[in-house]
Write an enzyme that holds these catalytic residues in place. Structure first.
Site, mmCIF file in Angstrom:
data_model
loop_
_atom_site.group_PDB
_atom_site.id
_atom_site.type_symbol
_atom_site.label_atom_id
_atom_site.label_comp_id
_atom_site.label_asym_id
_atom_site.label_seq_id
_atom_site.Cartn_x
_atom_site.Cartn_y
_atom_site.Cartn_z
ATOM 1 N N HIS A 71 0.845 -1.194 0.000
ATOM 2 C CA HIS A 71 0.000 0.000 0.000
ATOM 3 C C HIS A 71 0.880 1.245 0.000
ATOM 4 O O HIS A 71 1.941 1.284 0.632
ATOM 5 C CB HIS A 71 -0.979 -0.004 1.179
ATOM 6 C CG HIS A 71 -0.389 0.247 2.531
ATOM 7 N ND1 HIS A 71 -0.200 1.509 3.047
ATOM 8 C CD2 HIS A 71 0.045 -0.605 3.495
ATOM 9 C CE1 HIS A 71 0.305 1.433 4.253
ATOM 10 N NE2 HIS A 71 0.475 0.152 4.562
ATOM 11 N N ASP A 102 6.413 2.521 6.588
ATOM 12 C CA ASP A 102 5.062 1.966 6.391
ATOM 13 C C ASP A 102 4.401 2.588 5.165
ATOM 14 O O ASP A 102 3.608 3.518 5.298
ATOM 15 C CB ASP A 102 4.238 2.239 7.649
ATOM 16 C CG ASP A 102 2.895 1.570 7.643
ATOM 17 O OD1 ASP A 102 2.673 0.678 6.816
ATOM 18 O OD2 ASP A 102 2.038 1.971 8.465
ATOM 19 N N GLU A 129 -5.260 1.350 2.293
ATOM 20 C CA GLU A 129 -5.073 0.502 3.462
ATOM 21 C C GLU A 129 -5.316 1.260 4.761
ATOM 22 O O GLU A 129 -5.856 0.706 5.724
ATOM 23 C CB GLU A 129 -3.660 -0.092 3.450
ATOM 24 C CG GLU A 129 -3.447 -1.228 4.437
ATOM 25 C CD GLU A 129 -2.937 -0.784 5.797
ATOM 26 O OE1 GLU A 129 -2.885 -1.616 6.710
ATOM 27 O OE2 GLU A 129 -2.591 0.413 5.936
ATOM 28 N N GLU A 154 4.531 -5.244 4.830
ATOM 29 C CA GLU A 154 4.372 -4.411 6.023
ATOM 30 C C GLU A 154 5.675 -4.537 6.802
ATOM 31 O O GLU A 154 6.476 -5.450 6.550
ATOM 32 C CB GLU A 154 3.187 -4.873 6.874
ATOM 33 C CG GLU A 154 1.815 -4.620 6.266
ATOM 34 C CD GLU A 154 1.410 -3.157 6.222
ATOM 35 O OE1 GLU A 154 2.165 -2.308 6.754
ATOM 36 O OE2 GLU A 154 0.345 -2.864 5.655
#
Length: 365
Positions: A71, A102, A129, A154
């Site tokens: 994402h 992230d 996300e 992730e």
């Protein structure tokens, strides 16, 4: 510094410069998606706008067995950043910028690795996300495209994570009867008192589940995040709103837990609504979940990925698992850095991840 790492940092600097904060969910098909399209030569690329800032880019080269999912949206920055969050800073052992951990660092590494080899590859980049509204993944899964496994990026410190908790968020409303607070009240008079009693029963139930286990995880994670209601101290509260969330083990039934929590309200809550649900990884009953966990372990072993512990945070890998895919979580960086001011990822983590992805693509992913 290796050429792969230098290329990763070059792409990461550009990816960080694009504002993909979510909210405000103002992401379009241009910007960061134009950049990715331009830097994935030789790929068949589809960019799709799913509405409300949800945009996906699906890129395929050859006939790959595995799908990498990343994402691109980030949380909003906070006032505690020491510099512009959209200008990546290179320090001795790390880079700092909004989303570097992230999880734009993984996206940059995928682009760098893809350009350093001509091996088969498939990438799904998404932008929703952080919105708790996974339109991109849902639309992709509806197409029924088969892959042997999905690797969702992730921050896992370069380890393959095979299991994590699910997540459920709930809105409750309580109704009472306004009045003067000097007199004796019956149990249902105050909406706030109803909410407080419900909270005590819910917390006691959570404590009773402390010894439940799955894959190294224990107990039910639970949080009352917001309680609001009433008018002033000497008035009985006619209404109250409560928001809570819980994170079950893969072996726990979310519907059963919701029914149990709803039943703790006396009288029944005026409104009880699950506002978001994310399944656990792996999904299914205990037997099915264990079967899927072992399948993901086999994939990690085949790809030479070190296997890490199960984690408490939720990822979109569980959506793929619930749809029948073998799925695991694998990416650079430490989850402790996610959503923080001056977010960073170390050069060592980026180097490890890009080298791993390059190896996977070279062998024909």
């Amino acid at each position: 510094m290796t050429e792969l790492l230098e290329s990763t940092l070059t792409h990461l600097e550009k990816l960080v410069s694009f504002d993909t904060r979510n909210p405000p969910r103002a992401i379009t098909t241009g910007g960061i998606f134009d950049y990715l399209r331009a830097n994935l030569p030789g790929f068949d690329v589809e960019v799709t706008d799913h509405g409300a800032g949800a945009v996906s880019l699906y890129a395929v080269r050859g006939t790959p067995k595995y799908l990498f999912n990343v994402h691109l949206d980030t949380v909003p920055d906070s006032p505690h950043w020491s510099a512009d969050p959209h200008v990546m800073r290179r320090l001795d052992d790390r880079v700092v910028g909004l989303g570097v951990c992230d999880i734009k660092g993984a996206a940059a590494a995928l682009v760098a690795a893809a350009n350093a080899t001509d091996g088969d590859a498939a990438f799904l980049f998404s932008s929703d996300e952080e919105a708790n509204d996974p339109r991109c993944i849902a639309a992709f899964l509806a197409r029924g495209i088969p892959y042997e496994a999905v690797l969702a990026a992730e921050p896992t410190m370069g380890e393959a994570v095979l299991a994590h908790r699910g997540i459920s968020s709930v809105l409750m409303n309580f109704k009472g009867r306004a009045g003067h607070a000097s007199g004796k009240q019956d149990a249902a008079a105050s909406a706030l008192h109803q909410a407080m009693r419900w909270g005590g029963r819910a917390l006691d139930h959570v404590e009773s589940l402390a010894h439940a286990r799955f894959g190294g995880l224990t107990g039910l994670r639970f949080n009352i995040g917001r309680v609001e209601g009433g008018i002033k101290a000497n008035m009985i509260a006619p209404e109250a709103e409560l928001r809570f969330g819980f994170r079950p083990l893969p072996s726990m039934d979310i519907d059963q837990l919701l029914a149990t929590f709803a039943g703790f309200a006396e009288p029944a809550a005026a409104h009880f609504e699950e506002t978001f649900r994310g399944p656990s990884l792996p999904s299914g009953d205990i037997a099915r979940a264990e079967e899927r966990r072992l399948a993901a372990r086999d994939v990690a072993d085949e790809l030479g990925l070190p296997i890490g512990n199960a984690v408490d945070f939720w990822t979109e890998a569980s959506l793929f698992s619930a749809a029948g895919h073998t799925a695991l979580v694998y990416g650079p960086g430490d989850i402790a850095q996610a959503h923080t001011a001056d977010e960073f990822v170390t050069l060592e983590q980026l180097q490890h991840y890009v080298a791993s992805v390059h190896h996977i693509l070279q062998r024909g992913a």
